[in-house]
Design a protein around this motif. Sequence first.
Motif, PDB file in Angstrom:
ATOM      1  N   LEU A  28       0.863  -1.191   0.000  1.00  0.00           N
ATOM      2  CA  LEU A  28       0.000   0.000   0.000  1.00  0.00           C
ATOM      3  C   LEU A  28       0.896   1.236   0.000  1.00  0.00           C
ATOM      4  CD1 LEU A  28      -3.036   0.902   0.340  1.00  0.00           C
ATOM      5  CD2 LEU A  28      -2.561   1.122   2.766  1.00  0.00           C
ATOM      6  N   THR A  29       0.655   2.143  -0.918  1.00  0.00           N
ATOM      7  CA  THR A  29       1.489   3.357  -0.961  1.00  0.00           C
ATOM      8  C   THR A  29       0.802   4.487  -0.180  1.00  0.00           C
ATOM      9  OG1 THR A  29       0.389   4.148  -2.961  1.00  0.00           O
ATOM     10  CG2 THR A  29       2.376   2.798  -3.270  1.00  0.00           C
ATOM     11  N   ASP A  30       1.594   5.499   0.186  1.00  0.00           N
ATOM     12  CA  ASP A  30       1.029   6.666   0.885  1.00  0.00           C
ATOM     13  C   ASP A  30       0.005   7.380  -0.003  1.00  0.00           C
ATOM     14  OD1 ASP A  30       2.659   6.093   2.984  1.00  0.00           O
ATOM     15  OD2 ASP A  30       4.175   7.614   2.512  1.00  0.00           O
ATOM     16  N   GLU A  31       0.273   7.383  -1.315  1.00  0.00           N
ATOM     17  CA  GLU A  31      -0.671   8.051  -2.252  1.00  0.00           C
ATOM     18  C   GLU A  31      -2.017   7.326  -2.228  1.00  0.00           C
ATOM     19  OE1 GLU A  31       2.512   6.982  -3.465  1.00  0.00           O
ATOM     20  OE2 GLU A  31       3.220   8.946  -2.837  1.00  0.00           O
ATOM     21  N   ALA A  71      -7.781   7.161  -0.531  1.00  0.00           N
ATOM     22  CA  ALA A  71      -8.847   6.569   0.286  1.00  0.00           C
ATOM     23  C   ALA A  71      -9.364   7.583   1.310  1.00  0.00           C
ATOM     24  CB  ALA A  71      -8.326   5.317   0.990  1.00  0.00           C
ATOM     25  N   ARG A  72      -8.439   8.295   1.927  1.00  0.00           N
ATOM     26  CA  ARG A  72      -8.810   9.276   2.960  1.00  0.00           C
ATOM     27  C   ARG A  72      -9.703  10.379   2.382  1.00  0.00           C
ATOM     28  NH1 ARG A  72      -5.579   9.610   7.426  1.00  0.00           N
ATOM     29  NH2 ARG A  72      -3.594   9.234   6.377  1.00  0.00           N
ATOM     30  N   ASN A  73      -9.484  10.717   1.110  1.00  0.00           N
ATOM     31  CA  ASN A  73     -10.250  11.810   0.500  1.00  0.00           C
ATOM     32  C   ASN A  73     -11.616  11.372  -0.035  1.00  0.00           C
ATOM     33  OD1 ASN A  73      -8.386  13.802   1.028  1.00  0.00           O
ATOM     34  ND2 ASN A  73      -7.131  13.211  -0.739  1.00  0.00           N
ATOM     35  N   ASP A  76     -14.989   7.133  13.516  1.00  0.00           N
ATOM     36  CA  ASP A  76     -16.032   7.827  14.272  1.00  0.00           C
ATOM     37  C   ASP A  76     -16.776   8.888  13.464  1.00  0.00           C
ATOM     38  OD1 ASP A  76     -13.896   9.476  14.272  1.00  0.00           O
ATOM     39  OD2 ASP A  76     -13.606   9.505  16.454  1.00  0.00           O
ATOM     40  N   SER A  77     -16.451   8.997  12.157  1.00  0.00           N
ATOM     41  CA  SER A  77     -17.319   9.802  11.307  1.00  0.00           C
ATOM     42  C   SER A  77     -18.196   8.818  10.530  1.00  0.00           C
ATOM     43  CB  SER A  77     -16.470  10.657  10.353  1.00  0.00           C
ATOM     44  OG  SER A  77     -15.836   9.824   9.409  1.00  0.00           O
ATOM     45  N   LYS A  78     -18.682   9.222   9.386  1.00  0.00           N
ATOM     46  CA  LYS A  78     -19.519   8.306   8.586  1.00  0.00           C
ATOM     47  C   LYS A  78     -18.658   7.410   7.689  1.00  0.00           C
ATOM     48  CE  LYS A  78     -23.819   9.279   9.501  1.00  0.00           C
ATOM     49  NZ  LYS A  78     -24.764   8.204   9.836  1.00  0.00           N
ATOM     50  N   PHE A  79     -17.359   7.647   7.722  1.00  0.00           N
ATOM     51  CA  PHE A  79     -16.452   6.937   6.812  1.00  0.00           C
ATOM     52  C   PHE A  79     -16.356   5.454   7.166  1.00  0.00           C
ATOM     53  CE2 PHE A  79     -12.421   5.449   5.267  1.00  0.00           C
ATOM     54  CZ  PHE A  79     -12.282   6.065   4.041  1.00  0.00           C
ATOM     55  N   LEU A 118      -3.839  -4.059   7.125  1.00  0.00           N
ATOM     56  CA  LEU A 118      -3.598  -3.557   8.482  1.00  0.00           C
ATOM     57  C   LEU A 118      -3.246  -2.067   8.419  1.00  0.00           C
ATOM     58  CD1 LEU A 118      -1.522  -6.480  10.072  1.00  0.00           C
ATOM     59  CD2 LEU A 118      -3.974  -6.026  10.256  1.00  0.00           C
ATOM     60  N   ALA A 119      -2.445  -1.692   7.408  1.00  0.00           N
ATOM     61  CA  ALA A 119      -2.008  -0.290   7.295  1.00  0.00           C
ATOM     62  C   ALA A 119      -3.196   0.632   7.005  1.00  0.00           C
ATOM     63  CB  ALA A 119      -0.961  -0.157   6.197  1.00  0.00           C
ATOM     64  N   ILE A 120      -4.094   0.195   6.130  1.00  0.00           N
ATOM     65  CA  ILE A 120      -5.220   1.089   5.784  1.00  0.00           C
ATOM     66  C   ILE A 120      -6.192   1.203   6.969  1.00  0.00           C
ATOM     67  CG2 ILE A 120      -6.881  -0.491   4.651  1.00  0.00           C
ATOM     68  CD1 ILE A 120      -7.113   1.709   2.463  1.00  0.00           C
ATOM     69  N   ARG A 121      -6.375   0.102   7.695  1.00  0.00           N
ATOM     70  CA  ARG A 121      -7.266   0.160   8.870  1.00  0.00           C
ATOM     71  C   ARG A 121      -6.710   1.143   9.892  1.00  0.00           C
ATOM     72  NH1 ARG A 121      -8.403  -6.229   9.422  1.00  0.00           N
ATOM     73  NH2 ARG A 121     -10.198  -6.338   8.054  1.00  0.00           N
ATOM     74  N   LYS A 122      -5.379   1.084  10.078  1.00  0.00           N
ATOM     75  CA  LYS A 122      -4.737   1.954  11.064  1.00  0.00           C
ATOM     76  C   LYS A 122      -4.788   3.409  10.585  1.00  0.00           C
ATOM     77  CE  LYS A 122      -0.669   2.174  13.894  1.00  0.00           C
ATOM     78  NZ  LYS A 122       0.752   2.273  13.741  1.00  0.00           N
ATOM     79  N   ALA A 123      -4.415   3.627   9.311  1.00  0.00           N
ATOM     80  CA  ALA A 123      -4.346   4.999   8.797  1.00  0.00           C
ATOM     81  C   ALA A 123      -5.720   5.671   8.851  1.00  0.00           C
ATOM     82  CB  ALA A 123      -3.824   4.984   7.361  1.00  0.00           C
ATOM     83  N   LEU A 124      -6.778   4.901   8.655  1.00  0.00           N
ATOM     84  CA  LEU A 124      -8.111   5.501   8.601  1.00  0.00           C
ATOM     85  C   LEU A 124      -8.850   5.380   9.933  1.00  0.00           C
ATOM     86  CD1 LEU A 124      -9.084   4.212   5.032  1.00  0.00           C
ATOM     87  CD2 LEU A 124      -8.158   6.432   5.660  1.00  0.00           C
ATOM     88  N   ASN A 125      -8.148   4.865  10.952  1.00  0.00           N
ATOM     89  CA  ASN A 125      -8.695   4.773  12.315  1.00  0.00           C
ATOM     90  C   ASN A 125     -10.020   3.994  12.368  1.00  0.00           C
ATOM     91  OD1 ASN A 125      -8.689   5.200  15.055  1.00  0.00           O
ATOM     92  ND2 ASN A 125      -9.707   7.198  14.914  1.00  0.00           N
ATOM     93  N   LEU A 126     -10.024   2.845  11.699  1.00  0.00           N
ATOM     94  CA  LEU A 126     -11.255   2.051  11.612  1.00  0.00           C
ATOM     95  C   LEU A 126     -11.357   1.152  12.851  1.00  0.00           C
ATOM     96  CD1 LEU A 126     -10.826   1.144   7.840  1.00  0.00           C
ATOM     97  CD2 LEU A 126     -12.245   2.958   8.820  1.00  0.00           C
TER      98      LEU A 126
END
Length: 360
Positions: A55-58, A63-65, A274-277, A97-105
């Motif tokens: 998974l890249t930072d980009e 995903a975050r956007n 904790d948002s709608k994301f 695991l990285a995307i779950r952590k980065a997006l605080n899921l």
Amino acid sequence: MELKITCIPGDGIGPEIITEAKKVLDAVAKKYGHTMNYTDILMGGASIDVHGVPLTDEAIETARNADAVLMGSIGGNTTTSPWYKLPPNLRPEAGLLAIRKALNLFANLRPAVLYEELAGACPLKEEISAAGFDMMMMRELTGGLYFGERKTFEENGVMKAVDTLTYDENEIRRIAIKGFDIAMKRKKKVTSVDKANVLDSSRLWRKIVEEVAKDYPEVTLEHMLVDNCAMQLVKDPAQFDVILTENMFGDILSDEASMVTGSIGMLASASLNDSKFGLYEPSHGSAPDIAGKDIANPIATILSAAMMLRYSFDLDQEADDIEAAVKRVLQDGYRTVDIMSEGCTQVGCKQMGDLLAERI
Ligand code: NAD
């Protein structure tokens, strides 16, 4: 409404099932006048092949956007794929695991539904399965025993290992709020599962859940000990609506709840912050054994897309339409190979997507 969705087709059957999910979402968009704005990103083996990392930072930024992420599945054959010769932090699953952590899921949702038409796949006795069931397992995903301090050491010549189960009130409150919010969209019942007869962390869990419940007077709250819950899931699964529990209990109970449905290709899931994301994905893996054969069951992914409409976009009617289309397709006797039974018509992944889109 404009829906900004990041898609992760991933590996194995992932791209096939995501294509069918988009087909059904497009049918919903057409019916209700929404615009689906998809951006695909690479994750897992597909990303390793192109970028050398899962998974890249980009990709995380894309995903975050977005408003939500819809994922197929990642990973390959764990014995033969070269991805599994890489160090663990570079393997496909590290991307997840990285995307779950980065997006605080922190909240994991797994519905377990027994469809009347698939009751034959349910391993429970007929008198139990006859009642059907439709429950939502809500598991805390980022705290508790799996994230506490741990160590293995020697004391007086004896090996010892310690794992620590910690929760603070804020971690409990935020998942409890999610659980009650979701119950409000369902049958308005929460079963909070703990081990409050033994564990301090469970006693705090119970106290905070009771505090949160005061803000939801329409929702019935009951407490159940985890050992009893494990029994009740096979004895009387119809009693449950939302099961709200901590990380390790949820890990075990959600697999048990999935298995009583008997059909892996039908199980959706979501992880929310904790948002709608949220990130929405089927519970199954990338099924490399059947990839590219047009035989995968896309329904788990399509039901995950319905969850996305319901929980990230509050489009309940649209989500109802997808769930109703799934029921109708089953009633009409169409089955992919994994859920095939005598007298039904076997269809492939693409045709299942077409049949569902037609029924929206
Ligand atoms: P799997 O779920 O991919 O497959 C198990 C069995 O179920 C296989 O026989 C497969 O053909 C079948 N199956 C799964 N989904 C199906 C579908 N939609 N339609 C029809 N049949 C289906 O589990 P596995 O074989 O243990 O794992 C394969 C890969 O998937 C591994 O690399 C694993 O790490 C990965 N995985 C990824 C996720 C994820 O992306 N969240 C979850 C679980 C496993």
